[in-house]
Design an enzyme around this catalytic site. Structure first.
Site, mmCIF file in Angstrom:
data_model
loop_
_atom_site.group_PDB
_atom_site.id
_atom_site.type_symbol
_atom_site.label_atom_id
_atom_site.label_comp_id
_atom_site.label_asym_id
_atom_site.label_seq_id
_atom_site.Cartn_x
_atom_site.Cartn_y
_atom_site.Cartn_z
ATOM 1 N N ASP A 141 -50.499 74.899 -3.713
ATOM 2 C CA ASP A 141 -50.495 76.001 -2.757
ATOM 3 C C ASP A 141 -51.638 76.927 -3.143
ATOM 4 O O ASP A 141 -51.557 77.648 -4.135
ATOM 5 C CB ASP A 141 -49.150 76.745 -2.808
ATOM 6 C CG ASP A 141 -49.156 78.020 -1.970
ATOM 7 O OD1 ASP A 141 -50.050 78.174 -1.112
ATOM 8 O OD2 ASP A 141 -48.253 78.860 -2.174
ATOM 9 N N LYS A 150 -59.360 83.897 0.450
ATOM 10 C CA LYS A 150 -58.822 83.017 1.489
ATOM 11 C C LYS A 150 -58.976 83.643 2.871
ATOM 12 O O LYS A 150 -59.035 82.938 3.885
ATOM 13 C CB LYS A 150 -57.350 82.722 1.195
ATOM 14 C CG LYS A 150 -56.694 81.698 2.103
ATOM 15 C CD LYS A 150 -55.275 81.400 1.629
ATOM 16 C CE LYS A 150 -54.535 80.452 2.528
ATOM 17 N NZ LYS A 150 -53.168 80.151 2.017
ATOM 18 N N GLU A 210 -48.587 74.970 5.607
ATOM 19 C CA GLU A 210 -47.688 75.668 4.676
ATOM 20 C C GLU A 210 -46.240 75.713 5.173
ATOM 21 O O GLU A 210 -45.322 75.451 4.378
ATOM 22 C CB GLU A 210 -48.225 77.085 4.418
ATOM 23 C CG GLU A 210 -49.487 77.089 3.587
ATOM 24 C CD GLU A 210 -50.204 78.421 3.565
ATOM 25 O OE1 GLU A 210 -51.232 78.530 2.886
ATOM 26 O OE2 GLU A 210 -49.734 79.360 4.260
ATOM 27 N N ASP A 216 -43.021 83.809 6.278
ATOM 28 C CA ASP A 216 -43.868 83.788 5.082
ATOM 29 C C ASP A 216 -44.553 85.132 4.908
ATOM 30 O O ASP A 216 -45.562 85.422 5.556
ATOM 31 C CB ASP A 216 -44.900 82.663 5.221
ATOM 32 C CG ASP A 216 -45.797 82.522 3.993
ATOM 33 O OD1 ASP A 216 -45.639 83.299 3.037
ATOM 34 O OD2 ASP A 216 -46.651 81.613 4.002
#
Length: 442
Positions: free
Chosen positions: A57, A118, A223, A250
């Site tokens: 991850d 990211k 994800e 999330d």
């Protein structure tokens, strides 16, 4: 009698030896080929050595890795024993820090410490979200050429420009090194997760980061799909699950993502995604930080916004306080380093919940939009999976459960690790361990 018999003993022994040798020869002639064939067959039918495939991850704030071993997923600890590694790189004059040591340098060297990269990966420099992020990040975001977002840091007497892929590769290389040290051998393949909304350029950039790090990237996995796989929602025991509707909520450090999935006969389909790339634990930190900063202005007439180092220290203190409030009703924040003398402030959980209430409600509006896009109501949802470190906050869990009519949430897997856990399950499938996986979760 013994004296008369002794001369004939060698003759009897010799005959017995000859008979034994004759029997052995006959057995070898008759059965040797059979034994040889059996040995050869056993050798040719032996399973080839299993490959080692890990799931990673690559998160905005933290990264984690897992591997299928001894009948289950094993999360891989880093060099200091933590199972999550900050996705942070800090450039010092004489060395480059990655992970926990880099995060520790954020307070004292914010301009040369790269985090949340990211947000930039695979994006043009002129992208409006990149331009918005430039205002909030403590390091320089520049045009790396051909309208590609890049970062610039100064060390060794000159400027250096790195692409987001290169920075991400530094984090992945650290994850790879610690994984191989833990496992004791090389990694053959990796499954790396990405947000479901990542476009083709962002997915390719993530694969490229893995390759720069020396990883053979077998697949990028959404994800939310990884999180659902972690809880075994694609199966019920040994049988593929019938149609079920799933929401994956999330709430990480830097971003909020919500995905609506359906699973039928073991196959996932993403029905809708949503979220906010500027809503996450860091925003909770910022609200608490501003609360503390206001107190410092009143009590000591100190404006922390005028000093980047003091502001960074206050941000670190706010994050630590937030984490403690997930398990305690109140906490004490030591601000002595900022005021130059002894100074502590108490923050209660109700105070913190009042500060973040608007942000949590904002996340709910994104959930509702995703449900509307999927043409599904909250009552039609079978499972709600909570991932991302910020879902530990009790107020977040209560609010989401109430939104779905008091539904029991999936929270048993560490929310920082659930995505890597699911990626490790997918990696095990790619490594040919499907038989071991049956009935593992559910």
């Amino acid at each position: 009698m013994a004296r008369h018999g002794s001369p004939r003993t060698p003759v009897r022994s010799s005959r017995r030896l000859h008979r034994a040798l004759l029997v052995a020869f006959v057995c070898l002639v008759l059965f040797g080929p059979v034994v040889a064939a059996a040995v050869h067959g056993a050798s040719s039918n032996a399973s080839p050595p299993r490959r080692t495939c890990i799931g990673i991850d690559l998160g905005t704030s933290y990264s984690a890795a897992g591997v299928w071993r001894d009948g289950g997923v094993e999360m891989i600890p880093n060099a200091i024993g933590s199972r999550i590694t900050p996705s942070v790189v800090s450039f010092q004059e004489s060395e480059r820090l990655v992970g926990d040591s880099a995060r520790a340098a954020m307070g004292d060297d914010p301009a040369r410490t790269i985090y949340a990269v990211k947000r930039l990966i695979g994006k043009p420099f002129t992208d409006p979200t990149v331009q918005e992020d430039r205002k909030a990040l403590s390091y320089a975001v520049v045009d790396g050429g051909n309208d590609r977002a890049a970062v610039r840091v100064s060390f060794g007497g000159r400027d250096h420009v790195y692409t987001p892929e290169q920075i991400s590769a530094m984090v992945l290389r650290e994850v790879k090194a610690t994984a191989e040290a833990h496992l004791g051998h090389a990694i053959d393949e990796a499954v790396i997760t990405v947000p479901a909304y990542f476009n083709d350029a962002q997915r390719k950039a993530t694969i490229n980061a893995g390759r720069i790090a020396g990883l053979n990237v077998g697949r990028v996995l959404n994800e939310p799909t990884a999180a659902a796989m972690a809880y075994g929602l694609d199966r019920r025991g040994d049988v593929a699950a019938n149609e079920r509707n799933i929401v994956v909520y999330d709430l990480g450090g830097g971003t909020f993502d919500v995905s609506v999935l359906t699973v039928d006969d073991g196959f996932f389909e993403v029905l809708a995604t949503g979220g906010d790339t500027h809503l996450g634990g860091e925003d909770f930190d910022a609200f608490l930080m501003e609360h503390l900063a206001a107190g410092l202005r009143r009590s000591h007439r100190i404006d922390v916004h005028a000093d980047a180092t003091q502001l960074a220290r206050l941000r670190v203190a706010a994050e630590a306080a937030k984490r403690r409030l997930s398990s305690s009703d109140k906490t004490t924040v030591d601000l002595s380093d900022i005021v130059g003398g002894s100074h502590e402030v108490t923050v209660t959980r109700p105070q913190f919940e009042a500060l973040i209430q608007a942000l949590v409600r904002k996340s709910l509006s994104n959930v509702q939009r995703a449900l509307d896009d999927a043409k599904i109501t909250p009552a039609m949802i079978d499972d709600v999976v909570m991932i991302g470190g910020s879902t530990r906050i009790p107020f977040v869990r209560r609010t989401i459960s109430n939104f779905f009519g008091g539904k029991r949430l999936h929270t048993s897997i560490n929310p920082d690790e659930a995505v890597a856990y699911g990626a490790a399950v997918q990696a095990a499938v790619r490594c040919g361990m499907s038989d071991e996986l049956k009935g593992e979760a559910g």
